[in-house]
Every structure is written in C-alpha cells, then in structure tokens.
Design a protein around this motif. Structure first.
Motif, PDB file in Angstrom:
ATOM      1  N   ASP A 171       0.855  -1.185   0.000  1.00 15.50           N
ATOM      2  CA  ASP A 171       0.000   0.000   0.000  1.00 15.50           C
ATOM      3  C   ASP A 171       0.894   1.238   0.000  1.00 15.50           C
ATOM      4  OD1 ASP A 171      -1.633   2.138   0.578  1.00 15.50           O
ATOM      5  OD2 ASP A 171      -2.768   1.115   2.153  1.00 15.50           O
ATOM      6  N   LYS A 172       0.889   1.964  -1.123  1.00 15.01           N
ATOM      7  CA  LYS A 172       1.755   3.147  -1.274  1.00 15.01           C
ATOM      8  C   LYS A 172       1.524   4.189  -0.187  1.00 15.01           C
ATOM      9  CE  LYS A 172       2.409   3.743  -6.254  1.00 15.01           C
ATOM     10  NZ  LYS A 172       2.065   4.605  -7.358  1.00 15.01           N
ATOM     11  N   THR A 173       0.295   4.242   0.318  1.00 15.70           N
ATOM     12  CA  THR A 173      -0.035   5.292   1.288  1.00 15.70           C
ATOM     13  C   THR A 173       0.496   4.962   2.686  1.00 15.70           C
ATOM     14  OG1 THR A 173      -2.172   4.291   1.844  1.00 15.70           O
ATOM     15  CG2 THR A 173      -2.141   5.872   0.027  1.00 15.70           C
ATOM     16  N   ARG A 174       0.761   3.687   2.943  1.00 16.68           N
ATOM     17  CA  ARG A 174       1.166   3.301   4.303  1.00 16.68           C
ATOM     18  C   ARG A 174       2.522   2.616   4.386  1.00 16.68           C
ATOM     19  NH1 ARG A 174      -1.092  -0.355   6.788  1.00 16.68           N
ATOM     20  NH2 ARG A 174      -2.111  -1.458   5.088  1.00 16.68           N
ATOM     21  N   GLU A 175       3.027   2.128   3.254  1.00 11.38           N
ATOM     22  CA  GLU A 175       4.255   1.338   3.294  1.00 11.38           C
ATOM     23  C   GLU A 175       5.328   1.943   2.391  1.00 11.38           C
ATOM     24  OE1 GLU A 175       3.260  -3.206   3.918  1.00 11.38           O
ATOM     25  OE2 GLU A 175       2.076  -2.448   2.248  1.00 11.38           O
ATOM     26  N   SER A 196       0.753  15.602  -8.732  1.00 10.76           N
ATOM     27  CA  SER A 196      -0.650  15.733  -8.353  1.00 10.76           C
ATOM     28  C   SER A 196      -1.501  15.214  -9.495  1.00 10.76           C
ATOM     29  CB  SER A 196      -0.980  17.194  -8.062  1.00 10.76           C
ATOM     30  OG  SER A 196      -0.605  17.992  -9.158  1.00 10.76           O
TER      31      SER A 196
END
Length: 329
Positions: free
Chosen positions: A127-131, A234
């Motif tokens: 998960d790019k957002t958490r790892e 973005s």
C-alpha cells in the motif's frame, strides 16, 4: 563499481552488450512514411516493445542478474516495480533459475502483476499510502540474503539500458542516418541516462531529450533548475510506468551532462500516440512507452529536416484499457 557518480563508459557498455547478447533481442528500427510526411523529418522508431518481457527493462535486469556471484544467486533477487522492471527481472530469474521477489503497488496493472506471477516470482503487494517499498525490500534482503536490484538507480541496470542507446545509434548510422535527436521516456531516469551514454558513444552530437507525463516531469524540472527537483505528482496519469516524481541520485548527474532538455506530455497526447502506433505501425504500446511518439505528434520539438530517433519502450498494458485507448477518439 558504486560511487557517488557513475557513468557507463564504452568498455562497460561493450561488455554488457556481449554479456546479454545470447538472451536479448536486437530490436529492429522501423519507419512510418505517414509520420515522416506529417513531421517533414526522418523518424527512426525502435520498438523495444518487441524485447523479451515486453520492455527495454529486460536489458538492465539481465545485465545485473548475469553478474551475480554463485552465493548471491543462491540468495535470489528482490526488487520493487510498478510493472516492467518486475516483469523483466522475474523473466530473467526464471530463465537463469534464480528466486525473485517483486514488490508491486496494489494499483499496478493487473496484466503486470499476473505476468510477474506467471514467471514464477513471488509478488508482495504493498500500500503506497502506508508502506515504503525500499524498507520492505531491505527487510526481505536482510532475512533471505537476496540481492536488491533497483529499477533505475543502479550501475548495472543503467549499463544494461545503455546497450539500447548504443545499438540504436549504430543502426541509424549504418543506414546513413546518424541521429540528430533522440527521445526516451523517463521516470527515474535509468533508460535515458544509460541510453544517452550509449548514443553519445556512437554519435556525440545527438541532442537527447527525456519525455515524462505532465505533473510527473521531475527530470525536466531538475534539468531546468540545475538540481534535483521534485515534480508535484498531483492528479493521475495513464503512464503507470512513468510516475517517479524525482530523478535518481545516480541517473540525474548523467542526464545533466548528456541531455539537451526535458519534455512532458498529457494523457490525451499519449492516447493519440497509442492510437497512431496501433493504426500506422501495427504495434501495441503501453502509455509510458508511447511518450516519445506523443511528444513528436504534439509538436513539442521542431524536427523539420532532422533525423530523430524514438524508442517505444514497453508493450505491457491491460487489454481492456488498451481497447479503450484505441477506440476512444
């Protein structure tokens, strides 16, 4: 071989070409009379889409794997990749009988995830957002003894990609058409840094440009600023293979030395290039692989009267998305 500055020289590129020659395809150079007429130029197209594993990444992965020691081979390889590096490394690992673990973002194209698994590699989705992929990779390497093979910021990988530039420049020169300009897709810069060294070893006067998606044009911004500069990253881009917002620490200094400048393309421009490649060249090209063609079709450079080389760098795209790209005008 590692230092703060690394640049593949003629000896390293020559050795790499010899090393990978038994496995890698010497991809052809083709032309489109329609494209030449439209741009009033000679556009030499190198479809690295026809390379094994479907992209130029095969060269760098192969050059790295073939230089592992017997002890390193026993430990296997680990890499992170949104797709093409993972596909290439898993393909090479299967070919050479080496274990491989590939870390892939959860949203990577399904065809790339399935392809890596089909090659027999272990896929670890993250998960790019958490790892942080580099942290996971380092942990796996520490636990298993695997060698980390980065997708671009690596001397062996850059040298493998340099073989593409040298091969292309030689093919152009052999046709009596030395390259005035050459355009390469860019993400972290492994391809364009290595390939620019390969090209300039054959034709030093060739002007070389990177091509990135709009908003993810870290190389173009860094070249303009004279220092590593992060793109805003973005929004989204269909170029899933080109989403690194800042160039590599090894690749950028090489690009500063060898590149004339950086270009960027929109999703619509990329879609137009995918449709052109399909209808005129009869080639399947993934979005990131079509970026240099998109730049030419969109008139980002004045190429009139020039001989321009472009590489179509990859062909790995989901079938349903590709169908949409080529049917939606």
């Amino acid at each position: 071989m590692m230092s703060s500055h690394f640049e593949p020289d003629a000896a390293l590129i020559s050795a790499a070409r010899e090393r990978i020659s038994a496995y890698a395809v010497r991809t052809p150079v083709v032309e489109s009379p329609a494209l030449n007429r439209e741009l009033d130029a000679r556009i030499l197209i190198k479809p690295e889409t026809l390379q094994r594993a479907g992209s130029f990444k095969f060269r760098g992965a192969l050059n790295r794997a073939l230089q592992l020691t017997p002890e390193q081979r026993a430990g296997g390889m680990v890499a992170w990749s949104s797709g093409n590096h993972g596909l290439a490394l898993s393909y090479v690992a299967k070919e050479l009988g080496i274990k491989a673990t590939i870390l892939m973002p959860q949203e990577a194209p399904r065809t790339k995830i399935d392809g890596v698994r089909a090659n027999g590699a272990m896929v670890r989705l993250y998960d790019k957002t958490r790892e942080v992929r580099e942290e996971i990779g380092a942990q796996i390497a520490a636990e298993t003894g695997a060698v980390i093979v980065p997708p671009y910021d690596d001397p062996y990988v850059m040298t493998g990609q340099a073989t593409l530039g040298a091969e292309f420049a030689e093919q152009a020169r052999a046709q009596g058409l030395p390259l005035d300009m050459a355009l390469f897709a860019c993400s972290g810069g492994g391809l364009v840094s290595g390939a620019s060294c390969g090209v300039h070893g054959v034709t030093p006067e060739t002007r070389i440009y990177s091509v990135e998606p709009e908003g993810f044009d870290g190389m173009a911004r860094s070249l303009a600023a004279g220092e590593l500069t992060k793109a805003p990253a973005s929004g989204a881009s269909i170029c899933d293979a080109l989403l690194v917002p800042v160039p590599g620490k090894l690749t950028f200094p090489v690009c500063q030395k060898h590149l004339t400048g950086g270009l960027s393309v929109s999703d619509d421009e990329v879609k137009a290039a995918i449709r052109f490649a399909y209808s005129q060249l009869k080639l399947v090209v993934e979005p990131g692989g079509a970026a240099p063609l998109a730049a030419l079709l969109a008139g980002k450079l004045d190429v009139r009267g020039k001989t321009v080389g472009i590489v179509l760098s990859g062909a790995n795209t989901d079938a349903d998305k590709f169908a949409n790209f080529i049917t939606a005008a």
